[in-house]
Design a protein around this motif. Structure first.
Motif, short mmCIF file in Angstrom:
data_model
loop_
_atom_site.label_atom_id
_atom_site.label_comp_id
_atom_site.label_asym_id
_atom_site.label_seq_id
_atom_site.Cartn_x
_atom_site.Cartn_y
_atom_site.Cartn_z
N GLN A 28 -3.88 -0.76 9.66
CA GLN A 28 -3.01 -0.69 10.83
C GLN A 28 -3.82 -0.68 12.12
O GLN A 28 -3.47 -1.34 13.10
CB GLN A 28 -2.12 0.55 10.74
CG GLN A 28 -1.00 0.45 9.71
CD GLN A 28 -0.15 1.71 9.67
OE1 GLN A 28 -0.67 2.82 9.62
NE2 GLN A 28 1.16 1.54 9.70
N ARG A 31 -4.67 2.36 4.42
CA ARG A 31 -3.47 1.94 5.14
C ARG A 31 -3.63 2.18 6.65
O ARG A 31 -3.32 1.31 7.48
CB ARG A 31 -2.25 2.68 4.62
CG ARG A 31 -0.95 2.30 5.31
CD ARG A 31 0.26 2.92 4.63
NE ARG A 31 1.48 2.54 5.31
CZ ARG A 31 2.02 3.24 6.32
NH1 ARG A 31 1.43 4.34 6.74
NH2 ARG A 31 3.14 2.83 6.88
N SER A 32 -4.15 3.34 7.00
CA SER A 32 -4.39 3.66 8.42
C SER A 32 -5.44 2.72 9.01
O SER A 32 -5.32 2.27 10.15
CB SER A 32 -4.84 5.11 8.56
OG SER A 32 -3.85 6.01 8.12
N SER A 39 -4.18 6.04 1.45
CA SER A 39 -3.64 6.43 2.77
C SER A 39 -4.65 6.12 3.86
O SER A 39 -4.28 5.65 4.95
CB SER A 39 -3.31 7.93 2.77
OG SER A 39 -2.30 8.23 1.83
N LEU A 86 0.83 -1.21 0.00
CA LEU A 86 0.00 0.00 0.00
C LEU A 86 0.86 1.25 0.00
O LEU A 86 0.61 2.20 -0.76
CB LEU A 86 -0.94 -0.01 1.21
CG LEU A 86 -2.27 -0.74 1.06
CD1 LEU A 86 -3.04 -0.72 2.37
CD2 LEU A 86 -3.12 -0.13 -0.04
N LEU A 87 1.89 1.26 0.86
CA LEU A 87 2.74 2.44 0.95
C LEU A 87 3.52 2.64 -0.35
O LEU A 87 3.67 3.77 -0.83
CB LEU A 87 3.71 2.30 2.12
CG LEU A 87 4.56 3.54 2.45
CD1 LEU A 87 3.67 4.72 2.76
CD2 LEU A 87 5.48 3.26 3.62
#
Length: 341
Positions: free
Chosen positions: A320, A316-317, A313, A296-297
């Motif tokens: 996590q 992704r957060s 983004s 993803l990053l």
């Protein structure tokens, strides 16, 4: 009714023995404290807690038509969670505002067992019709787990279908369902902490296990909330923010499937007392939570489409955070299994 003889103890005290059946049902051990409440001159009430459930189960609030609706929702949900069975709102400067009645009726639909018994211009009254032992606690938590994993499994579909109102509605409905299950679960857990007999009937070994169940339920509910928030954000995107990289979608689905597997194993381990979760899995979740690398990053860094970058983004957060909450569930389950050894 049972008649028992009073015995003289010491110089100024009088004792009465407790019925054996009641002692067993409430798990009373020698040396434990019991609480005596004086009802009237001829009646004493003996309980295992310092409050009488009959009094605590009835709540009445006096409000104004100008009282913010959100405050009424907090009062209603709060009294539900602590075990109230009858809740009444009285409007001192009747009638209720339309907004107040709207949020109260809407909130009732999220509180399992609560039904409106009376609604007038100046009174709104609800009553609980569900016994806490009407179903096993494991059934309620199992339903919350099922709803959570279903929502987690929908994350890849969110990424593949930005701007989908239909998908958002499905996730929003599941989010409402998770709220209902969470509120009911917490209500039962909190009631069991002040009712030893209920604690035993639900199959808990002690208060520590109840606290563990509360942490797991909260973590599952937070996962659902975060996915619902992400769905709300993605609904505003259009096809310009669509991510078409097949390898990225495949990798994301693989990661999501693995997280769901870890959630299932951890919650099941909480009940069985045996968590077949290797240390490497916990380390994997810890690394996922703090990861500064990954597909993803890499995609974000190389993506020229600003809309796609912003959406990625957010995902992704989200992943996590889901990893962090899954780790919390795993650690609670493992601590519970160690305590049982």
């Amino acid at each position: 009714m049972e008649k028992r003889k009073a015995h003289r103890v010491g110089r100024s005290s009088t004792a009465v023995t407790l019925p054996h059946k009641w002692v067993i049902q409430n798990g009373i051990q020698p040396g434990e404290y019991l609480f005596i409440h004086e009802s009237d001159q001829k009646t004493l009430i003996l309980t295992t807690s310092d409050t009488i459930s009959g009094r605590d189960s009835v709540k009445e609030f006096e409000i104004l038509s100008s009282t913010p609706p959100v405050q009424l929702v907090r009062l209603l949900i709060g009294t539900y969670l602590v075990g109230a069975n009858d809740v009444t709102f009285k409007c001192k400067d009747a009638p209720f505002s339309a907004a107040q009645l709207e949020v109260l009726n809407k909130s009732i639909g999220r509180l399992t067992g609560f039904l409106v018994v009376e609604q007038t211009d100046d009174m709104f009254s609800v009553r609980n019709y569900l016994e806490p032992t009407g179903a096993l606690f494991s059934d309620h938590l199992g339903q919350l787990l099922s709803t959570t994993t279903r929502m987690v499994n929908m994350v890849p579909r969110l990424l593949a279908n930005p701007g989908s109102s239909e998908l958002y509605r499905v996730i929003s409905t599941l989010g409402d369902q998770s709220d209902m299950l969470y509120y009911l679960t917490v209500r039962i857990l909190l009631m069991s902490l002040s009712n030893r007999r209920l604690l035993i009937d639900l199959g808990f070994d002690g208060p520590q296990e109840v606290v563990g169940g509360r942490l797991i339920a909260k973590s599952l509910e937070e996962i659902c909330d975060r996915i619902e928030c992400m769905a709300r954000l993605v609904e505003d995107y259009d096809n310009e923010g669509r991510v078409t990289d097949e390898d990225l979608h495949a990798n994301l689905k693989k990661r999501i499937d693995h997280i769901c597997e870890l959630i299932d194993v951890s919650v099941e381990g909480y009940f069985s007392g045996s968590v077949s979760l290797p240390d490497s899995a916990l380390q994997e979740l810890y690394d996922l939570e703090r990861s500064k690398q990954g597909p993803l990053l890499s995609y974000i860094e190389n993506e020229a489409n600003t809309k796609a970058t912003g959406m990625l983004s957010g995902f992704r957060s989200l992943i996590q955070e889901v990893g962090r909450l899954t780790r919390v569930i795993s650690e609670v389950a493992m601590n519970n299994s160690l305590r049982r050894i």
